[in-house]
Scaffold this active site. Structure first.
Site, PDB file in Angstrom:
ATOM      1  N   HIS A 534       0.769  -1.115   0.121  1.00 41.15           N
ATOM      2  CA  HIS A 534       0.021   0.022   0.050  1.00 41.15           C
ATOM      3  C   HIS A 534       1.002   1.325  -0.070  1.00 41.15           C
ATOM      4  O   HIS A 534       2.264   1.272   0.427  1.00 41.15           O
ATOM      5  CB  HIS A 534      -0.929  -0.086   1.148  1.00 41.15           C
ATOM      6  CG  HIS A 534      -0.340   0.089   2.641  1.00 41.15           C
ATOM      7  ND1 HIS A 534       0.038   1.193   3.189  1.00 41.15           N
ATOM      8  CD2 HIS A 534       0.198  -1.064   3.405  1.00 41.15           C
ATOM      9  CE1 HIS A 534       0.533   0.945   4.361  1.00 41.15           C
ATOM     10  NE2 HIS A 534       0.603  -0.316   4.693  1.00 41.15           N
ATOM     11  N   CYS A 553       2.457  -4.699   7.106  1.00 40.70           N
ATOM     12  CA  CYS A 553       2.293  -4.517   5.540  1.00 40.70           C
ATOM     13  C   CYS A 553       3.572  -4.039   4.762  1.00 40.70           C
ATOM     14  O   CYS A 553       4.302  -3.649   5.465  1.00 40.70           O
ATOM     15  CB  CYS A 553       1.081  -3.744   5.484  1.00 40.70           C
ATOM     16  SG  CYS A 553      -0.447  -4.840   5.931  1.00 40.70           S
TER      17      CYS A 553
END
Length: 637
Positions: A534, A553
């Site tokens: 992301h 992440c």
């Protein structure tokens, strides 16, 4: 990501890592400050002075009142996966009971012990039932299938001696180190037979024991070289692989029929370009006089900046000349050739350093610090490089042998992600991965979707570990920040939630915005760990050399370029999708393999093996698994 709630509550499904970063009073700084890592505060300073006395289990009235609660009641905590003490696979005795069938093609059992040559196979086969061999379940099954069929002759023994086929196979096993395996795991003793001993039973018993021993080792070697010696899922909860199934059923027949059994056994090792590059590098280092080659040392006690001077410039140029890529040396051939020992950090040397930093994934600013020194001097000794190569070769076996012509690889120790198309690297960029307390997993999956202007669903780990302290101090905290709160799927104000109760049925999400934790987009490859790539508003992190800073992440330095690549479109089209301001998802035209990997040694696009710091200390756990495996296999029957 999946973690354990250390209370009476059950396990919770989490997203992007376990949150261990500390919290602070709501008026001091925002959640985004905390996620960016700009400041850290101690939880212990937040509540003890603010909570009124009371007993555990008492609840305040509507509005989340804090009254009547025990100030000593510990906050719940969510913890991440752990590393294990490696448990080796169980070795079982091969069922040799039915190997004694004397009916063998071309031979009749000679139970008299007369020594008739035509009876040799049958006599030896009778002694197979007396042999004792231990192996894992797959190897035992293959042995029992082959030798349990009386039509199958012995593979490694002919007459009263071992054959050339056996000698060839043993040479390959003894040389297992060239493909990153341990020869000790496959060692077989040749039968100690006294030619003067007139007892044929003694000889046949020794030969049949050797027959089964060598077959077991050959099968183990084939299995190991295809799937790896150790089970990655037994190393830690951060490893997640479907272990490969190796078809061992035809191996012994093919070994017996092959005109070159050594070549056949050796051919089972991976032949991908990445594995071959690791193998070649391993051979080169082992040939370097036992690791005693000259090592270039660069001694800097502070940063060296462009325009300054240092007597270490000579060693810097020498080190880059040795460890830089062939492309780099070609591009700067004039600079390397013209250098005459000056101590000035001149523009041409700065340009050389900047390009070296760029190809090593470092900030290409020409400023030489310890990370750059480590890269240009090789960083590791030959011994440590060899260890990294052996671990990397093992881990390469956990992945598909053919990574595909189009795929994305994230290498956590390199803090980089690479997009390959048509078998070539077409895009690379810096990434931020999980911190040591919020480690990113090691697994593979498939990219399915790009989501634009995403909501951020706050993981339970962050709600419990980081938000609860703020919410118990100020139940309006999330309302003030504009976060959306739901209880059992119904929207509520955060001030109406009893933040001293269970959060199992509470969900929190951050709407799309310029300050959203996921930025403009996220790239999804649905997995049980809820890890994805992301964007991020924390752009400054990409300037750092050490980028293990996220909650688990993978943050992208150039998310629009990666989104365009996986969607097969342009950056301009991606920009238009973002400009709509609407939350929406677009499926990739074709699922793309993604390898969320962990290699401290790995070849770059030019085939040159690069080495990286073991940020999570995982290589040591692989080494421990190696040691445990070799010890278990070498245990006496």
């Amino acid at each position: 990501m999946t973690f354990v709630l250390k209370s009476a509550a059950s396990a919770l499904a989490l997203s992007c890592g376990v949150a261990v970063m500390s919290a602070a009073p709501a008026h001091a700084y925002t959640l985004m400050d905390m996620l960016r890592g700009d400041r850290q505060r101690s939880q212990s300073t937040i509540f003890m002075d603010q909570m009124p006395p009371g007993r555990v289990g008492q609840r305040g009235g509507a509005g989340g009142s804090l009254g009547g609660l025990d100030p000593e009641a510990p906050l719940p905590k969510v913890s991440g996966p752990r590393y294990y003490t490696y448990k080796t696979e169980t070795l079982q005795f091969v069922d040799t009971g039915r190997f004694a069938d004397p009916v063998v093609t071309g031979a009749v059992a000679d139970v008299s012990g007369s020594g008739d040559a035509s009876a040799e196979p049958a006599v030896q086969r009778r002694f197979l039932a007396q042999a004792k061999v231990r192996a894992n379940a797959d190897v035992a099954k293959a042995l029992e299938a082959y030798y349990g069929d009386s039509r199958n002759p012995l593979v490694w023994v002919e007459g009263n001696q071992i054959n050339d086929r056996a000698k060839s196979a043993m040479l390959v096993l003894a040389d297992a180190a060239v493909v990153g395996l341990d020869p000790a795991d496959y060692a077989v003793q040749t039968p100690d037979i006294d030619p003067a001993n007139p007892d044929p039973a003694f000889r046949d018993r020794a030969l049949t024991q050797f027959e089964l021993d060598l077959s077991a080792k050959v099968l183990a070697f084939v299995q190991d070289t295809v799937r790896g010696r150790v089970d990655p899922n037994k190393i830690s909860g951060y490893h997640d692989f479907q272990r490969k199934v190796v078809n061992l059923a035809p191996v012994l027949k093919l070994a017996r029929l092959s005109p070159d059994v050594g070549a056949y056994i050796g051919s089972r090792s991976p032949d991908s370009p990445q594995f071959q590059a690791l193998k070649a590098e391993l051979a080169k280092l082992r040939a370097a006089d036992g690791g005693n080659e000259e090592r270039i040392v660069v001694s800097l006690d502070k940063l060296l900046r462009p325009g300054e001077s240092s007597p270490e410039i000579a060693n810097i140029v020498k080190a880059i000349g040795k460890h830089g890529s062939e492309t780099l040396r070609t591009d700067h051939a004039a600079t390397l050739a013209a250098y005459a020992g000056s101590i000035d950090y001149s523009p041409d040397i700065v340009s050389l350093v900047e390009d070296f930093q760029k190809e090593r994934g470092l900030k290409p600013d020409g400023v030489i610090g310890q990370a750059t020194v480590r890269a240009m001097t090789g960083g590791d000794t030959n011994a440590s490089k060899i260890d990294k190569l052996v671990v990397a070769m093992e881990q390469a076996r956990w992945l598909p042998e053919d990574l595909g012509s189009r795929y994305v690889m994230i290498n956590q120790p390199a803090y980089m992600v690479y997009y390959h198309n048509d078998g070539k690297e077409q895009l690379s960029m810096r990434v931020v991965v999980g911190g040591k307390n919020n480690q990113t997993y090691f697994f593979d999956d498939e990219i399915e979707t790009v989501e634009f202007n995403p909501f951020w669903g706050v993981p339970q780990s962050i709600i419990i570990n980081e938000m609860l302290p703020k919410l118990r101090s100020d139940p309006n905290y999330l309302d003030q920040l504009g976060y959306e709160v739901e209880v059992n799927g119904h929207a509520v104000a955060s001030s109406s939630v009893d933040w001293y109760g269970s959060t199992n049925n509470v969900s929190v999400r951050q709407p799309p915005s310029s300050d959203n934790a996921l930025g403009e987009l996220k790239i999804l490859f649905p997995n049980s760990h809820a890890i994805y790539m992301h964007d991020t508003p924390s752009k400054s992190f990409f300037k750092r050399d050490m980028r293990a800073l996220s909650h688990g992440c993978v943050r992208l330095a150039n998310p629009r370029a990666m989104a365009a690549a996986v969607l097969g479109t342009t950056v301009d089209d991606v920009a238009k999708q973002i400009a709509s301001g609407q939350n929406h998802a677009v499926r990739v035209p074709q699922k793309i393999p993604v390898y969320v990997s962990y290699f401290t040694a790995w070849p770059n696009k030019d085939g040159v093996v690069e080495y990286f710091d073991d940020v999570y200390g995982r290589d040591a756990y692989v080494d421990k698994a190696f040691d445990a495996t070799t010890k278990a296999r070498g245990a006496q029957i």
